[in-house]
Design a protein around this motif. Sequence first.
Motif, PDB file in Angstrom:
ATOM      1  N   ALA A 270     -17.946 -26.790  17.562  1.00  0.00           N
ATOM      2  CA  ALA A 270     -16.769 -27.653  17.399  1.00  0.00           C
ATOM      3  C   ALA A 270     -17.207 -29.108  17.387  1.00  0.00           C
ATOM      4  N   ALA A 271     -16.423 -29.939  16.681  1.00  0.00           N
ATOM      5  CA  ALA A 271     -16.770 -31.353  16.567  1.00  0.00           C
ATOM      6  C   ALA A 271     -15.531 -32.155  16.185  1.00  0.00           C
ATOM      7  N   GLY A 272     -15.630 -33.461  16.421  1.00  0.00           N
ATOM      8  CA  GLY A 272     -14.542 -34.361  16.025  1.00  0.00           C
ATOM      9  C   GLY A 272     -13.463 -34.489  17.089  1.00  0.00           C
ATOM     10  N   ASP A 273     -12.274 -34.857  16.654  1.00  0.00           N
ATOM     11  CA  ASP A 273     -11.179 -35.177  17.568  1.00  0.00           C
ATOM     12  C   ASP A 273     -10.767 -34.021  18.470  1.00  0.00           C
ATOM     13  N   CYS A 274     -11.080 -32.784  18.092  1.00  0.00           N
ATOM     14  CA  CYS A 274     -10.641 -31.629  18.878  1.00  0.00           C
ATOM     15  C   CYS A 274     -11.662 -31.198  19.919  1.00  0.00           C
ATOM     16  N   ALA A 275     -12.864 -31.773  19.921  1.00  0.00           N
ATOM     17  CA  ALA A 275     -13.947 -31.300  20.790  1.00  0.00           C
ATOM     18  C   ALA A 275     -13.981 -32.063  22.107  1.00  0.00           C
ATOM     19  N   PHE A 276     -14.067 -31.345  23.204  1.00  0.00           N
ATOM     20  CA  PHE A 276     -14.183 -31.913  24.548  1.00  0.00           C
ATOM     21  C   PHE A 276     -15.604 -31.635  25.020  1.00  0.00           C
ATOM     22  N   SER A 277     -16.439 -32.685  24.994  1.00  0.00           N
ATOM     23  CA  SER A 277     -17.879 -32.474  25.108  1.00  0.00           C
ATOM     24  C   SER A 277     -18.504 -33.468  26.081  1.00  0.00           C
TER      25      SER A 277
ATOM     26  N   GLY B 299      -9.082 -30.096  24.761  1.00  0.00           N
ATOM     27  CA  GLY B 299      -9.787 -29.785  23.527  1.00  0.00           C
ATOM     28  C   GLY B 299     -10.625 -28.527  23.641  1.00  0.00           C
ATOM     29  N   VAL B 300     -11.485 -28.311  22.655  1.00  0.00           N
ATOM     30  CA  VAL B 300     -12.404 -27.166  22.650  1.00  0.00           C
ATOM     31  C   VAL B 300     -13.631 -27.554  23.462  1.00  0.00           C
ATOM     32  N   TRP B 301     -13.951 -26.761  24.459  1.00  0.00           N
ATOM     33  CA  TRP B 301     -15.093 -27.083  25.308  1.00  0.00           C
ATOM     34  C   TRP B 301     -16.390 -26.785  24.560  1.00  0.00           C
ATOM     35  N   THR B 302     -17.271 -27.766  24.553  1.00  0.00           N
ATOM     36  CA  THR B 302     -18.591 -27.537  23.964  1.00  0.00           C
ATOM     37  C   THR B 302     -19.657 -28.098  24.892  1.00  0.00           C
ATOM     38  N   ASP B 303     -20.920 -27.733  24.614  1.00  0.00           N
ATOM     39  CA  ASP B 303     -22.010 -28.430  25.291  1.00  0.00           C
ATOM     40  C   ASP B 303     -22.290 -29.722  24.534  1.00  0.00           C
TER      41      ASP B 303
END
Length: 390
Positions: free
Chosen positions: A270-277, A254-258
């Motif tokens: 980024a948020a939701g099913d695509c976010a890797f947090s 997914g999209v890397w976030t803090d």
Amino acid sequence: MRTVAVIGGSLAGLSAARALREQGYDGRIVVVGEEDLFPYDRPPLSKEFLAGKIEMAELALTTPTEDAALDLEWRLGDPATGLDRGARAVVLASGREVPADGVVVATGARARTLPGDLHGVHTLRTADDAVALRRDLVVSRRLVVIGGGFIGAEVASTARDMGLEVTVIESDPVPLGRVLGADLAATCAELHRDNGVHLITGEVVTGLAGNGRVSAVHLAGGRTEPADVVVVGIGAAPNVEWLAGSGIEHDHRGVWTDDAGATNVPQVVAAGDCAFSPCAYAGTAVRHEHWTNAVRQPAAAVSTLLGATPAPPTPPYFWSDQYGARLQFAGHRLPDDAVEIIDGDPADRRFVAGYRHNGELVAVFAMNQPKLFGRWRRQLSPRIVPAGLP
């Protein structure tokens, strides 16, 4: 910021747009969606909608009145294909561009599939998927579900109510074992058998048979299961390929976030099913595909985008309705967590179980005990998230 582009027209995207207004943003909001539909509720797709008990209009997540109040600009049926950081614009499939000062990435995930293009083989993620699957179920006698996760179990349950013969094939020793642990997962597996579903575990699907239309499912041991229709429920992959070349860190997870939704690029969250947090309750970085996460995480990401402090995280939560039973889970279980029955008896299909790590309650699971579940859910403790995670 004069314009925020919300990329994703489902629940997480709508939640982000609502959060922007609720948190005081009064600029332009453009919502970009791949589907040519306004946001709709997905959990009923595998249940009431699939069974023909409710119609698409009843799944709508917005009303004309609310939509007008939010003052959103919709770009539906025209998915994002790129992010031009130099031009500060999102590029759409049509070639049009959406200039934006801020971007919320909420592009969700898509169902994983098996190779081949036989008719009668389905996944279930979108309204179109559910319409096509229902069309096949009403004229079929035998359904094979590949994958014993929540979607597969819910489809199996609905199909039994519709009078089909149902077989569920799971490659693990027991469905949901990695989520619940072997003992409690076995209790859930009994729901299949109690309701006349043929459950095959520990078997790997090697291929599908058919001449134009599926007729059987082949298993590694040489076994063959006949099928008029097949549902493939083997997980989902994040929709992040459109970010290639954007400079935003992402991969197959997914999209890397803090932990507040920020990506490595300023003014992009980024948020939701695509976010890797990072998740305080998992103790690691994860990608949650739950309805509740698609509601809550966008609010935190929007706070970050607007320079505010996000609200403290809450435990991950999901539920599932199968064969008339309500299953609820909150927190995050790891393999070495100890499990105990807090109330009731699994044999009665009515109980609450807790998972503990170093004595702390870190997750709770309940079957047909919603009030008690809510009480224990509020007592969950977070774990420590290791430094350095995305």
